[in-house]
Write a protein that holds these residues in place. Sequence first.
Motif, PDB file in Angstrom:
ATOM      1  N   MET A  60      -8.587  41.640  34.775  1.00 16.86           N
ATOM      2  CA  MET A  60      -8.084  40.334  34.342  1.00 16.86           C
ATOM      3  C   MET A  60      -7.415  40.472  32.976  1.00 16.86           C
ATOM      4  O   MET A  60      -7.959  41.104  32.068  1.00 16.86           O
ATOM      5  CB  MET A  60      -9.250  39.341  34.237  1.00 16.86           C
ATOM      6  N   SER A  61      -6.226  39.927  32.807  1.00 18.51           N
ATOM      7  CA  SER A  61      -5.519  40.037  31.538  1.00 18.51           C
ATOM      8  C   SER A  61      -5.623  38.728  30.778  1.00 18.51           C
ATOM      9  O   SER A  61      -5.953  37.692  31.315  1.00 18.51           O
ATOM     10  CB  SER A  61      -4.045  40.379  31.779  1.00 18.51           C
ATOM     11  N   GLY A  62      -5.296  38.809  29.485  1.00 12.64           N
ATOM     12  CA  GLY A  62      -5.338  37.613  28.656  1.00 12.64           C
ATOM     13  C   GLY A  62      -5.928  37.912  27.309  1.00 12.64           C
ATOM     14  O   GLY A  62      -6.508  38.968  27.078  1.00 12.64           O
ATOM     15  N   VAL A  63      -5.803  36.958  26.382  1.00  8.40           N
ATOM     16  CA  VAL A  63      -6.278  37.173  25.031  1.00  8.40           C
ATOM     17  C   VAL A  63      -7.781  37.326  24.972  1.00  8.40           C
ATOM     18  O   VAL A  63      -8.312  37.904  24.041  1.00  8.40           O
ATOM     19  CB  VAL A  63      -5.839  36.004  24.119  1.00  8.40           C
ATOM     20  N   SER A  64      -8.519  36.823  25.973  1.00  8.15           N
ATOM     21  CA  SER A  64      -9.974  36.905  25.947  1.00  8.15           C
ATOM     22  C   SER A  64     -10.469  38.347  26.062  1.00  8.15           C
ATOM     23  O   SER A  64     -11.641  38.613  25.847  1.00  8.15           O
ATOM     24  CB  SER A  64     -10.574  36.062  27.078  1.00  8.15           C
ATOM     25  N   GLU A  65      -9.544  39.293  26.416  1.00  4.47           N
ATOM     26  CA  GLU A  65      -9.948  40.685  26.494  1.00  4.47           C
ATOM     27  C   GLU A  65     -10.364  41.236  25.130  1.00  4.47           C
ATOM     28  O   GLU A  65     -11.111  42.192  25.038  1.00  4.47           O
ATOM     29  CB  GLU A  65      -8.792  41.525  27.069  1.00  4.47           C
ATOM     30  N   GLN A  66      -9.870  40.650  24.054  1.00  5.03           N
ATOM     31  CA  GLN A  66     -10.235  41.043  22.706  1.00  5.03           C
ATOM     32  C   GLN A  66     -11.321  40.086  22.207  1.00  5.03           C
ATOM     33  O   GLN A  66     -11.045  38.916  21.972  1.00  5.03           O
ATOM     34  CB  GLN A  66      -9.017  40.978  21.775  1.00  5.03           C
ATOM     35  N   PRO A  67     -12.546  40.547  22.026  1.00  3.27           N
ATOM     36  CA  PRO A  67     -13.649  39.661  21.640  1.00  3.27           C
ATOM     37  C   PRO A  67     -13.382  38.864  20.370  1.00  3.27           C
ATOM     38  O   PRO A  67     -13.774  37.703  20.262  1.00  3.27           O
ATOM     39  CB  PRO A  67     -14.821  40.626  21.451  1.00  3.27           C
ATOM     40  N   PHE A  68     -12.665  39.476  19.402  1.00  5.86           N
ATOM     41  CA  PHE A  68     -12.460  38.781  18.128  1.00  5.86           C
ATOM     42  C   PHE A  68     -11.526  37.585  18.243  1.00  5.86           C
ATOM     43  O   PHE A  68     -11.487  36.735  17.354  1.00  5.86           O
ATOM     44  CB  PHE A  68     -11.950  39.747  17.059  1.00  5.86           C
ATOM     45  N   LEU A  69     -10.779  37.493  19.343  1.00  9.14           N
ATOM     46  CA  LEU A  69      -9.800  36.425  19.456  1.00  9.14           C
ATOM     47  C   LEU A  69     -10.425  35.052  19.663  1.00  9.14           C
ATOM     48  O   LEU A  69      -9.770  34.035  19.445  1.00  9.14           O
ATOM     49  CB  LEU A  69      -8.834  36.735  20.600  1.00  9.14           C
ATOM     50  N   ASP A  70     -11.657  34.998  20.083  1.00 12.68           N
ATOM     51  CA  ASP A  70     -12.336  33.714  20.265  1.00 12.68           C
ATOM     52  C   ASP A  70     -13.570  33.620  19.373  1.00 12.68           C
ATOM     53  O   ASP A  70     -14.482  32.844  19.652  1.00 12.68           O
ATOM     54  CB  ASP A  70     -12.737  33.530  21.739  1.00 12.68           C
ATOM     55  N   ASP A  71     -13.573  34.407  18.309  1.00  7.74           N
ATOM     56  CA  ASP A  71     -14.730  34.435  17.421  1.00  7.74           C
ATOM     57  C   ASP A  71     -14.222  34.530  15.984  1.00  7.74           C
ATOM     58  O   ASP A  71     -13.608  35.526  15.601  1.00  7.74           O
ATOM     59  CB  ASP A  71     -15.616  35.638  17.761  1.00  7.74           C
ATOM     60  N   LEU A  72     -14.470  33.495  15.175  1.00  4.17           N
ATOM     61  CA  LEU A  72     -13.961  33.470  13.810  1.00  4.17           C
ATOM     62  C   LEU A  72     -14.485  34.634  12.974  1.00  4.17           C
ATOM     63  O   LEU A  72     -13.732  35.276  12.239  1.00  4.17           O
ATOM     64  CB  LEU A  72     -14.322  32.143  13.131  1.00  4.17           C
ATOM     65  N   ALA A  73     -15.777  34.891  13.070  1.00  4.79           N
ATOM     66  CA  ALA A  73     -16.374  35.961  12.271  1.00  4.79           C
ATOM     67  C   ALA A  73     -15.760  37.313  12.622  1.00  4.79           C
ATOM     68  O   ALA A  73     -15.443  38.123  11.734  1.00  4.79           O
ATOM     69  CB  ALA A  73     -17.883  35.993  12.474  1.00  4.79           C
ATOM     70  N   LEU A  74     -15.564  37.565  13.914  1.00  6.44           N
ATOM     71  CA  LEU A  74     -14.977  38.830  14.339  1.00  6.44           C
ATOM     72  C   LEU A  74     -13.497  38.922  13.965  1.00  6.44           C
ATOM     73  O   LEU A  74     -12.980  40.001  13.696  1.00  6.44           O
ATOM     74  CB  LEU A  74     -15.166  39.018  15.844  1.00  6.44           C
ATOM     75  N   SER A  75     -12.816  37.780  13.947  1.00  2.00           N
ATOM     76  CA  SER A  75     -11.411  37.764  13.530  1.00  2.00           C
ATOM     77  C   SER A  75     -11.289  38.150  12.058  1.00  2.00           C
ATOM     78  O   SER A  75     -10.388  38.898  11.669  1.00  2.00           O
ATOM     79  CB  SER A  75     -10.806  36.374  13.750  1.00  2.00           C
ATOM     80  N   LEU A  76     -12.211  37.650  11.240  1.00  2.00           N
ATOM     81  CA  LEU A  76     -12.218  38.016   9.825  1.00  2.00           C
ATOM     82  C   LEU A  76     -12.527  39.495   9.651  1.00  2.00           C
ATOM     83  O   LEU A  76     -11.914  40.176   8.820  1.00  2.00           O
ATOM     84  CB  LEU A  76     -13.251  37.170   9.078  1.00  2.00           C
ATOM     85  N   GLU A  77     -13.457  39.992  10.457  1.00  2.00           N
ATOM     86  CA  GLU A  77     -13.785  41.425  10.423  1.00  2.00           C
ATOM     87  C   GLU A  77     -12.539  42.260  10.752  1.00  2.00           C
ATOM     88  O   GLU A  77     -12.274  43.283  10.111  1.00  2.00           O
ATOM     89  CB  GLU A  77     -14.888  41.733  11.437  1.00  2.00           C
ATOM     90  N   GLU A  78     -11.806  41.827  11.762  1.00  2.00           N
ATOM     91  CA  GLU A  78     -10.609  42.556  12.176  1.00  2.00           C
ATOM     92  C   GLU A  78      -9.560  42.542  11.073  1.00  2.00           C
ATOM     93  O   GLU A  78      -8.883  43.550  10.828  1.00  2.00           O
ATOM     94  CB  GLU A  78     -10.046  41.939  13.465  1.00  2.00           C
ATOM     95  N   ALA A  79      -9.415  41.412  10.405  1.00  2.00           N
ATOM     96  CA  ALA A  79      -8.441  41.315   9.319  1.00  2.00           C
ATOM     97  C   ALA A  79      -8.749  42.323   8.217  1.00  2.00           C
ATOM     98  O   ALA A  79      -7.866  43.071   7.771  1.00  2.00           O
ATOM     99  CB  ALA A  79      -8.428  39.898   8.749  1.00  2.00           C
ATOM    100  N   TRP A  80      -9.998  42.382   7.793  1.00  2.00           N
ATOM    101  CA  TRP A  80     -10.371  43.313   6.735  1.00  2.00           C
ATOM    102  C   TRP A  80     -10.324  44.761   7.214  1.00  2.00           C
ATOM    103  O   TRP A  80      -9.980  45.666   6.453  1.00  2.00           O
ATOM    104  CB  TRP A  80     -11.752  42.967   6.175  1.00  2.00           C
TER     105      TRP A  80
END
Length: 208
Positions: free
Chosen positions: A1-21
């Motif tokens: 299945m394709s889509g942005v949900s394949e990346q866990p950080f895309l629906d998680d604010l804390a993980l998105s911040l982790e990815e940024a840093w």
Amino acid sequence: MSGVSEQPFLDDLALSLEEAWRLLVSGSKDRKSPLHTPSVATVQNNGSPSQRIMVLREAAREDRILRFNTDVRASKVVDIGDGGPVSILGYHPEAKVQLRLSGLGRIEHNSSAGDAAWNEATLYGKRCYLADPAPGSPVRAPTSGLDPAVEGRKPEGFEVAPARENFAILLIEIDKIEWLYLAHTGHRRALFTWNMDNSKWDGQWLVP
């Protein structure tokens, strides 16, 4: 299945911040990373913005600090003064992430941190600060500003030693990070603001 949900950080604010840093820290160490050379913008005395590409030398998440090297005679040093607003923009095509960061910048010249950064710099890097006259000075003909005696070759340590007087570091204490993930299946955008009272990042989703 394709889509942005394949990346866990895309629906998680804390993980998105982790990815940024993670991308910033990696960018400071990897010369091939697109985030190694972001755009850095300051505000001039007349209120107009001024941008330039700079090399990200260090990203310290715990301190929220980004470090860049600079010539103490450069116009950005005047823009920042004792503490001025700075904006940073970078895009990582492979990660599909754009980062817009802002905070207060400060210049350190004769300090232990400045000495450490100078000692880290390569001889080629140090040579840049030998330019005379100062960066941005008008000249009659194209020039690197370097003495012909050191131009086009690797200098010796004693030759670049005088350049330490022109070398400084720009430290930016980040208080805002806007994170944007670009994908044809659906973008994601979030804003993180540093909460001084609680010493933590407050995150909020935004419409891309």
